[in-house]
Design an enzyme around this catalytic site. Structure first.
Site, PDB file in Angstrom:
ATOM      1  CG  ASP A  22      -4.915  -9.897   3.714  1.00  0.00           C
ATOM      2  OD1 ASP A  22      -4.733 -10.428   2.600  1.00  0.00           O
ATOM      3  OD2 ASP A  22      -4.495  -8.765   3.995  1.00  0.00           O
ATOM      4  CG  ASP A  34      -2.890  -8.300   0.955  1.00  0.00           C
ATOM      5  OD1 ASP A  34      -2.106  -8.594   1.867  1.00  0.00           O
ATOM      6  OD2 ASP A  34      -3.915  -7.597   1.122  1.00  0.00           O
ATOM      7  CG  HIS A  79      -1.947  -1.036   1.279  1.00  0.00           C
ATOM      8  ND1 HIS A  79      -2.820  -1.278   0.244  1.00  0.00           N
ATOM      9  CD2 HIS A  79      -2.248  -1.943   2.244  1.00  0.00           C
ATOM     10  CE1 HIS A  79      -3.619  -2.296   0.570  1.00  0.00           C
ATOM     11  NE2 HIS A  79      -3.288  -2.719   1.768  1.00  0.00           N
TER      12      HIS A  79
HETATM   13 ZN   LIG Z   1      -4.008  -7.047   3.022  1.00  0.00          ZN
END
Ligand SMILES: [Zn+2]
Length: 365
Positions: free
Chosen positions: A261, A178, A141
């Site tokens: 995740d 992810d 990110h």
């Molecule tokens: Zn993540």
């Protein structure tokens, strides 16, 4: 088959403080001090499982080193690096209020980015066939001018840019599995037709208005999947979108932003992928790298916040990289693999079809 493995105990010492999950503890807001969701446990327990099962004996340890200023500045601005440097003695936040770090946090973030650089370099130089970098803090990110979403430095973006410069690797594909959109990696290569960024994620979780299938660039593809997608939907997405995109792009190197995740019990998302699903995703990606670029593939760990289950998901992926033929059984298989709607659902199919339609835009190698 030799598989590199980069891990350092200091990754577990990155201190995200006594948050209440996502938010700073604050009794006035009813936020009792607890732990940050991004704490050391899930990743430390991946490493300990890798040691406990003996898998580590089949891996080639790669020593992480701190990423240099020059490497970091391939992706981030000098002003941002200066801000992190000035907070390194005291700790602080990398910029969005959701990326805390303790004293020495930049040092550990440098070691994470440098761990990925070392792992990817070992693959590019042929010292190992493939590699897994079990790093923390995560990176996908982080943007040029700010940290974001628990990420300080763009680990994979830095490694990609670094090996392009140091070893002349031309075409690089980054596959981000992810559950959150790999917005930082996408932004780092937004104008670069030689770096394909391909993100499969849960629709609008984080960043909340990001990762739409409609986002365009010279070499980018987003596949936002509906909440509730399990192994069936993910594998279909990989087979019908990720693999055809890779075959079209013909990379010289595949990097995988390996977030776990999307697992069935993660606190930060609502997907249903299990260790067997991750195992199969990894197998498809490893096979694609074998077909397209001499097997050159490196995985870098990103998110994954259930400390009990993430280790089995990551362990399965590392086993695939290492060519393990008798995998360690997932003790949770009976709990998670047979839940309802693990197979592809019609609304998931619709999301896949929307991304499939964009495959002709992927530049051909
Ligand atoms: Zn993540």
């Amino acid at each position: 088959m030799s598989t590199g493995y980069a891990y350092h105990e200091l990754y577990g010492w990155h201190d995200t403080g006594t948050h209440a999950g996502l938010l700073p503890a604050d009794p006035r807001r009813g936020l009792q001090p607890h732990r940050h969701f991004e704490n050391a446990e899930a990743k430390r327990r991946v490493h300990e499982l890798v040691v406990a099962t003996g898998l580590v004996d089949r891996l080639v340890r790669i020593a992480p080193r701190p990423a240099t200023d020059d490497e970091i500045l391939l992706v981030h601005s000098r002003a941002y690096l200066d801000r992190l440097t000035s907070s390194n003695d005291t700790g602080g936040d990398a910029g969005d209020g959701g990326s805390p770090f303790g004293p020495g946090g930049l040092d550990i973030a440098r070691l994470a980015a440098g761990g990925v650089v070392q792992a990817v370099t070992a693959v590019v130089e042929g010292r190992v066939d493939n590699a897994y970098a079990l790093v923390r803090p995560p990176g996908h990110h982080a943007l040029r001018d700010t940290g974001m979403g628990f990420c300080l430095l763009g680990n994979i973006a830095i490694a990609a840019a670094a090996v392009r410069l140091s070893h002349g690797v031309e075409r690089i594909a980054v596959v981000d599995i992810d559950v959150h959109h790999g917005n930082g990696t996408q932004a780092a290569f937004a104008d670069d037709p030689a770096t394909l960024t391909l993100s499969v994620h849960q629709d609008r979780v984080f960043p909340p208005d990001s990762g739409h299938v409609t986002e365009r660039g010279p070499a980018l593809l987003n596949l936002p999947l509906p909440p509730g997608t399990g192994n069936g939907g993910y594998l279909e997405a990989v087979r019908r979108v990720v693999l055809p995109a890779l075959r079209r792009f013909r990379p010289d190197l595949v990097l995988v932003a390996a977030g776990f995740d999307a697992n069935a019990v993660d606190p930060l998302a609502r997907m249903m992928v299990t260790a067997s699903g991750y195992r199969e995703i990894a197998r498809l990606l490893v096979d694609a790298a074998g077909e397209l670029c001499g097997g050159r593939i490196a995985f870098a760990h990103e998110g994954g916040y259930d400390p009990v289950y993430v280790p089995f998901c990551a362990h399965a992926v590392i086993e695939v990289l290492a060519g393990v033929t008798e995998p360690f059984p997932d003790p949770f298989e009976a709990n998670f693999d047979h839940q309802g709607q693990q197979e592809l659902q019609p609304h998931q199919e619709a999301a896949i079809v929307a991304a499939e339609a964009l495959l002709p835009e992927v530049p051909m190698g």
